[in-house]
Enzyme design. Structure first.
Site, PDB file in Angstrom:
ATOM      1  N   ILE A 117      11.477   3.847   1.625  1.00 11.80           N
ATOM      2  CA  ILE A 117      10.349   2.917   1.629  1.00 11.80           C
ATOM      3  C   ILE A 117      10.784   1.467   1.429  1.00 11.80           C
ATOM      4  CG2 ILE A 117       8.784   4.703   0.786  1.00 11.80           C
ATOM      5  CD1 ILE A 117       8.799   3.315  -1.922  1.00 11.80           C
ATOM      6  N   ILE A 123       9.400  -3.845   0.587  1.00 10.75           N
ATOM      7  CA  ILE A 123       9.078  -2.630  -0.150  1.00 10.75           C
ATOM      8  C   ILE A 123       7.680  -2.154   0.216  1.00 10.75           C
ATOM      9  CG2 ILE A 123       8.847  -1.620  -2.449  1.00 10.75           C
ATOM     10  CD1 ILE A 123      10.649  -3.939  -3.437  1.00 10.75           C
ATOM     11  N   CYS A 124       7.586  -0.906   0.646  1.00 10.67           N
ATOM     12  CA  CYS A 124       6.298  -0.296   0.969  1.00 10.67           C
ATOM     13  C   CYS A 124       5.803   0.468  -0.257  1.00 10.67           C
ATOM     14  CB  CYS A 124       6.433   0.636   2.168  1.00 10.67           C
ATOM     15  SG  CYS A 124       6.967  -0.180   3.680  1.00 10.67           S
ATOM     16  N   LEU A 125       4.894  -0.138  -1.000  1.00 11.88           N
ATOM     17  CA  LEU A 125       4.417   0.441  -2.251  1.00 11.88           C
ATOM     18  C   LEU A 125       2.923   0.178  -2.380  1.00 11.88           C
ATOM     19  CD1 LEU A 125       5.514   1.881  -4.847  1.00 11.88           C
ATOM     20  CD2 LEU A 125       5.613  -0.391  -5.891  1.00 11.88           C
TER      21      LEU A 125
END
Length: 338
Positions: A117, A123-125
């Site tokens: 991610i 950052i994919c959060l």
């Protein structure tokens, strides 16, 4: 474990190598919102107080007196994960309407992939509103904090099975093998990052980085040998004695991993020597091993980890009622079928 003589939270001045250092607002009004006395400034000062008081032992943060909209954090990789003993730096920027919107967070990747991610530092959060999420998973202006973001990065991103972040799976046998292989690659990337950080540590963390690797050099070198030989599954190394007794064996060690470890091992040793690790300490590391680290190590057979070897049986559970009710056709029914 906290590193000595280095504050977990502190305010510094030099932000010249910060990822967002050159970013400015679209207008003068946006820049003015960070001035002392504004609502955004007060909200950021509140975050500083939380960080100064409540940071866990494995997270360190630096704020900037001339750019209150910037932060830098380093997370120490946790034991029991392929990130153990590593340092992971994140550059953070508050938006001009904070906390209405979440902060921007950039991972200093050195071009290395460490998690599904994290793409090129992005950052994919869900908590950052950069990935799908519902309710409490998303940024909440009334409740969410920078501390929550940092703890989430360490607990939910830098965890023991990062492979599953980007794969919808029921933890079946093929996925378990893929996860183990992914962990091996993550550990290799983590070791490469050691070299980058020792060569060019982020500003204001130079002493911290040097001291960290002086303290952890022996464990890192021994872990490289343990993983390459298959004596311990990646992420589970503790020390030579405890690992031999309590840690699972690796059922699969690829040629790629062995070759990478063979290349990295001397480079790490040389980097640690230049960083001040005593030659005698590294000799103890090498002579304490019961097997040759890399030579003549056959490739391990790709078997399932013991903890998941029978996980595929759960796929058959829906079929059990049908199997239980199955009866051999009678002679009369056989005749009808024919």
């Amino acid at each position: 474990m906290a590193e000595p003589a280095f504050k977990q939270f502190d305010v510094v001045s030099d932000h010249s190598d910060h990822h967002f250092s050159s970013s400015v607002g679209k207008s003068g009004d946006e820049d003015d919102c960070f001035n002392m006395g504004t609502t955004v400034y007060k909200n950021i000062m509140r975050e500083w107080k939380i960080l100064d008081k409540d940071l866990p032992d494995t997270i360190y943060v630096r704020a900037y007196d001339t750019r209150v909209d910037l932060l830098r954090a380093v997370l120490v990789g946790a034991t029991g994960t392929p990130y153990h003993d590593g340092l992971f730096f994140f550059d953070i920027k508050f938006p001009p309407d904070y906390p209405r919107h979440p902060p921007k967070v950039h991972y200093r990747s050195h071009g290395l992939s460490i998690n599904p991610i994290i793409y090129g530092g992005n950052i994919c959060l869900s908590l950052l509103n950069t990935w799908i999420g519902w309710g409490y998973q998303r940024w909440n202006p009334l409740q969410s904090t920078i501390l929550q973001v940092l703890v989430s990065l360490q607990a939910l991103v830098l965890n023991k099975e990062p492979y599953y972040h980007d794969h919808l799976t029921f933890f079946g046998p093929l996925e378990a093998l893929d996860s183990q292989n992914y962990n091996q690659n993550v550990f290799i990337s983590t070791c490469k990052s050691h070299l980058y950080l020792l060569r060019n540590p982020p500003k204001n963390f130079e002493d911290f980085t040097a001291e960290h690797f002086r303290r952890r050099a022996g464990d890192i070198m021994r872990a490289c040998c343990a993983y390459a030989s298959g004596r311990v599954e990646v992420g589970y190394y503790i020390n030579e004695i405890d690992s031999a007794v309590t840690c699972p064996l690796s059922n699969y060690v690829s040629d790629k991993v062995k070759r990478s470890m063979e290349q990295l091992y001397p480079l790490l040793g040389e980097a640690f020597r230049r960083n001040g690790v005593e030659e005698d300490d590294l000799m103890v590391v090498e002579t304490s091993l019961t097997t040759t680290p890399f030579a003549d190590q056959p490739e391990k057979k790709a078997e399932l980890p013991h903890s998941r070897r029978f996980s595929w049986l759960f796929c058959l559970l829906p079929c059990l009622p049908w199997v239980a009710n199955f009866e051999e056709p009678s002679e009369m029914n056989k005749a009808k079928l024919n």
